[in-house]
Design an enzyme around this catalytic site. Structure first.
Site, PDB file in Angstrom:
ATOM      1  CB  THR A 227      -4.085  -3.942   8.497  1.00  0.00           C
ATOM      2  OG1 THR A 227      -3.096  -3.792   7.490  1.00  0.00           O
ATOM      3  CG2 THR A 227      -5.467  -3.671   7.920  1.00  0.00           C
TER       4      THR A 227
ATOM      5  CG  HIS B  43      -8.496   7.786  14.638  1.00  0.00           C
ATOM      6  ND1 HIS B  43      -8.809   7.178  15.829  1.00  0.00           N
ATOM      7  CD2 HIS B  43      -7.185   7.505  14.404  1.00  0.00           C
ATOM      8  CE1 HIS B  43      -7.737   6.561  16.298  1.00  0.00           C
ATOM      9  NE2 HIS B  43      -6.733   6.740  15.456  1.00  0.00           N
TER      10      HIS B  43
ATOM     11  N   GLY C 143      -8.239   0.321  16.573  1.00  0.00           N
ATOM     12  CA  GLY C 143      -7.504  -0.818  17.141  1.00  0.00           C
ATOM     13  C   GLY C 143      -6.755  -0.399  18.402  1.00  0.00           C
ATOM     14  CB  THR C 144      -4.877   2.679  19.287  1.00  0.00           C
ATOM     15  OG1 THR C 144      -4.006   2.489  18.183  1.00  0.00           O
ATOM     16  CG2 THR C 144      -4.102   3.215  20.473  1.00  0.00           C
TER      17      THR C 144
ATOM     18  CE  LYS D 217      -9.104   3.945  13.225  1.00  0.00           C
ATOM     19  NZ  LYS D 217      -8.182   3.061  12.489  1.00  0.00           N
TER      20      LYS D 217
ATOM     21  CG  ASP E 248      -1.066   0.505  -3.681  1.00  0.00           C
ATOM     22  OD1 ASP E 248      -2.241   0.184  -3.371  1.00  0.00           O
ATOM     23  OD2 ASP E 248      -0.510   1.529  -3.273  1.00  0.00           O
TER      24      ASP E 248
ATOM     25  N   GLY F 237       0.799  -1.228   0.000  1.00  0.00           N
ATOM     26  CA  GLY F 237       0.000   0.000   0.000  1.00  0.00           C
ATOM     27  C   GLY F 237       0.827   1.271   0.000  1.00  0.00           C
TER      28      GLY F 237
ATOM     29  CB  ALA G  28       1.650  -3.273  17.107  1.00  0.00           C
TER      30      ALA G  28
ATOM     31  NE  ARG H 258      -5.439   8.033   5.622  1.00  0.00           N
ATOM     32  CZ  ARG H 258      -6.569   7.927   4.935  1.00  0.00           C
ATOM     33  NH1 ARG H 258      -6.941   8.909   4.153  1.00  0.00           N
ATOM     34  NH2 ARG H 258      -7.328   6.859   5.038  1.00  0.00           N
ATOM     35  CG  MET H 259      -0.382   4.319   8.359  1.00  0.00           C
ATOM     36  SD  MET H 259       0.795   5.293   9.334  1.00  0.00           S
ATOM     37  CE  MET H 259       2.139   4.130   9.510  1.00  0.00           C
TER      38      MET H 259
HETATM   39  P1  NAD Z   1      -5.172   4.311   3.400  1.00  0.00           P
HETATM   40  O1  NAD Z   1      -6.558   4.049   2.906  1.00  0.00           O
HETATM   41  O2  NAD Z   1      -4.583   5.673   3.228  1.00  0.00           O
HETATM   42  O3  NAD Z   1      -4.166   3.265   2.709  1.00  0.00           O
HETATM   43  C1  NAD Z   1      -4.477   1.911   2.446  1.00  0.00           C
HETATM   44  C2  NAD Z   1      -3.592   1.439   1.305  1.00  0.00           C
HETATM   45  O4  NAD Z   1      -3.812   0.045   1.075  1.00  0.00           O
HETATM   46  C3  NAD Z   1      -3.868   2.147  -0.046  1.00  0.00           C
HETATM   47  O5  NAD Z   1      -2.631   2.556  -0.581  1.00  0.00           O
HETATM   48  C4  NAD Z   1      -4.489   1.044  -0.884  1.00  0.00           C
HETATM   49  O6  NAD Z   1      -4.224   1.238  -2.269  1.00  0.00           O
HETATM   50  C5  NAD Z   1      -3.745  -0.157  -0.318  1.00  0.00           C
HETATM   51  N1  NAD Z   1      -4.358  -1.439  -0.652  1.00  0.00           N
HETATM   52  C6  NAD Z   1      -5.664  -1.786  -0.650  1.00  0.00           C
HETATM   53  N2  NAD Z   1      -5.801  -3.058  -1.089  1.00  0.00           N
HETATM   54  C7  NAD Z   1      -4.553  -3.513  -1.371  1.00  0.00           C
HETATM   55  C8  NAD Z   1      -4.039  -4.740  -1.850  1.00  0.00           C
HETATM   56  N3  NAD Z   1      -4.845  -5.772  -2.136  1.00  0.00           N
HETATM   57  N4  NAD Z   1      -2.690  -4.876  -1.983  1.00  0.00           N
HETATM   58  C9  NAD Z   1      -1.872  -3.866  -1.696  1.00  0.00           C
HETATM   59  N5  NAD Z   1      -2.304  -2.660  -1.239  1.00  0.00           N
HETATM   60  C10 NAD Z   1      -3.626  -2.496  -1.080  1.00  0.00           C
HETATM   61  O7  NAD Z   1      -5.177   3.871   4.936  1.00  0.00           O
HETATM   62  P2  NAD Z   1      -4.154   4.297   6.089  1.00  0.00           P
HETATM   63  O8  NAD Z   1      -4.636   5.492   6.811  1.00  0.00           O
HETATM   64  O9  NAD Z   1      -2.753   4.279   5.559  1.00  0.00           O
HETATM   65  O10 NAD Z   1      -4.356   3.068   7.100  1.00  0.00           O
HETATM   66  C11 NAD Z   1      -4.111   1.734   6.689  1.00  0.00           C
HETATM   67  C12 NAD Z   1      -4.357   0.808   7.872  1.00  0.00           C
HETATM   68  O11 NAD Z   1      -3.363   1.027   8.871  1.00  0.00           O
HETATM   69  C13 NAD Z   1      -5.713   1.005   8.585  1.00  0.00           C
HETATM   70  O12 NAD Z   1      -6.209  -0.260   8.991  1.00  0.00           O
HETATM   71  C14 NAD Z   1      -5.347   1.859   9.782  1.00  0.00           C
HETATM   72  O13 NAD Z   1      -6.262   1.731  10.857  1.00  0.00           O
HETATM   73  C15 NAD Z   1      -4.007   1.269  10.122  1.00  0.00           C
HETATM   74  N6  NAD Z   1      -3.125   2.111  10.940  1.00  0.00           N
HETATM   75  C16 NAD Z   1      -2.384   1.478  11.876  1.00  0.00           C
HETATM   76  C17 NAD Z   1      -1.457   2.185  12.627  1.00  0.00           C
HETATM   77  C18 NAD Z   1      -0.593   1.438  13.614  1.00  0.00           C
HETATM   78  O14 NAD Z   1       0.282   2.055  14.257  1.00  0.00           O
HETATM   79  N7  NAD Z   1      -0.773   0.114  13.754  1.00  0.00           N
HETATM   80  C19 NAD Z   1      -1.315   3.564  12.436  1.00  0.00           C
HETATM   81  C20 NAD Z   1      -2.084   4.199  11.456  1.00  0.00           C
HETATM   82  C21 NAD Z   1      -2.978   3.459  10.693  1.00  0.00           C
END
Ligand code: NAD
Length: 267
Positions: free
Chosen positions: A99, A154, A164-165, A158, A41, A8, A122, A12-13
């Site tokens: 995720t 958030h 999850g946190t 989202k 991606d 991905g 995590a 954002r992440m």
């Molecule tokens: P986002 O929607 O900005 O990004 C998701 C990405 O996944 C996109 O780039 C999308 O194209 C990609 N994607 C979707 N299906 C895919 C596939 N089959 N193969 C490859 N890539 C694919 O979301 P985000 O804000 O970056 O958050 C992503 C996840 O991370 C969420 O579940 C969020 O809750 C989690 N998150 C966790 C933490 C942590 O510290 N654990 C922190 C922030 C966000």
């Protein structure tokens, strides 16, 4: 050099992880010792075919991407996370999974990977939140009769709720009290709900704007209250933690680890 595959990269992440791995925003230098060698991606995502790191183009071929790396970092969607874990299992590929909103079936796929490879999972990769998990557990243990509530805020994009946190914080409170979280949790209140049951642990969700992540755990006593809060102002903290976890997990024995293991914290 540990070879990283970033899932991905257009997200954002994903973007924050690429920057952390390349040391662009990583002031602590945690990106040292890792190099991005692959990225995956969705097909329709704008990032496909474009260069995400020097000489690295995003692909939809997860198998080839995993074959070109030692550890993959996954902040995507539950369906994508399950698919990646299934592809990584026969390859015994190490993983860092962030995720959230995962289903039981997603967790099963992750558990199968943990049988054959070391993985870090995590809900939050920041140092601050992982310290907070220990603090709330300690408070809950010391204050068994106080009402415990968690409020999370958030950004409007989202998808999953509660975060999850927030769930990890609520589970730490339950663990501090030695109770089963599922037996005492309360995620919604609406209508004539009556007095608050003793021992309930509440989690409330707020969504709006571009808030990266705020969590406040409050313990309500008689005529006093304690608040333990964490506010994230940049995704770089999660990304730096994930890259640090990737460097830590490579070469570890198979199993499921969390960020407390990576940081060496004992809650
Ligand atoms: P986002 O929607 O900005 O990004 C998701 C990405 O996944 C996109 O780039 C999308 O194209 C990609 N994607 C979707 N299906 C895919 C596939 N089959 N193969 C490859 N890539 C694919 O979301 P985000 O804000 O970056 O958050 C992503 C996840 O991370 C969420 O579940 C969020 O809750 C989690 N998150 C966790 C933490 C942590 O510290 N654990 C922190 C922030 C966000």
């Amino acid at each position: 050099m540990i070879r990283l595959c970033v899932l991905g990269p257009s997200g954002r992440m994903g973007k924050a992880v690429l920057e952390a791995a390349q040391g662009v925003t990583n002031a602590s230098g945690r990106g040292d010792g890792v190099t991005v060698t692959a990225a995956v991606d969705r097909g329709e995502a704008a990032g496909i075919g474009g260069e995400v790191a020097p000489g690295v183009r995003a692909t939809t071929d997860i198998g080839a991407a995993l074959d070109a790396s030692d550890v993959y970092i996954d902040f995507t969607t539950p369906a994508s996370t399950r698919g990646a874990a299934i592809a990584a299992t026969p390859r015994r590929r190490a993983a860092v999974i962030g995720t959230t909103g995962l289903s039981a079936a997603d967790d099963e796929a992750i558990a199968a990977l943990a049988q054959v490879a070391p993985i870090v999972v995590a809900a939050n990769f920041s140092v601050g939140v992982n310290l907070l998990l220990g603090l709330v557990k300690q408070a809950a243990r010391a204050l068994p009769d106080w009402d415990a509530e968690v409020v999370e805020t958030h950004h409007r994009m989202k998808r999953d709720a509660p975060s999850g946190t927030a769930l990890a914080i609520a589970r730490s409170i339950a663990a501090g009290r030695g109770v089963d979280y599922d037996a005492v949790k309360r995620h919604t209140r609406d209508g004539d709900i009556g007095p608050r049951p003793a021992g309930e642990i509440g989690v409330s969700t707020v969504r709006g704007g571009d808030v990266i992540g705020e969590h406040v755990a409050t313990f309500f006593g008689a005529a006093e209250r304690i608040e333990i809060a964490h506010r994230a102002t940049s995704r770089a903290i999660f990304a730096a933690g994930a890259v640090r976890a990737a460097a830590w997990v490579a070469g570890k024995p198979p199993g499921r680890y969390d960020m407390l293991d990576v940081l060496g914290f004992t809650p």
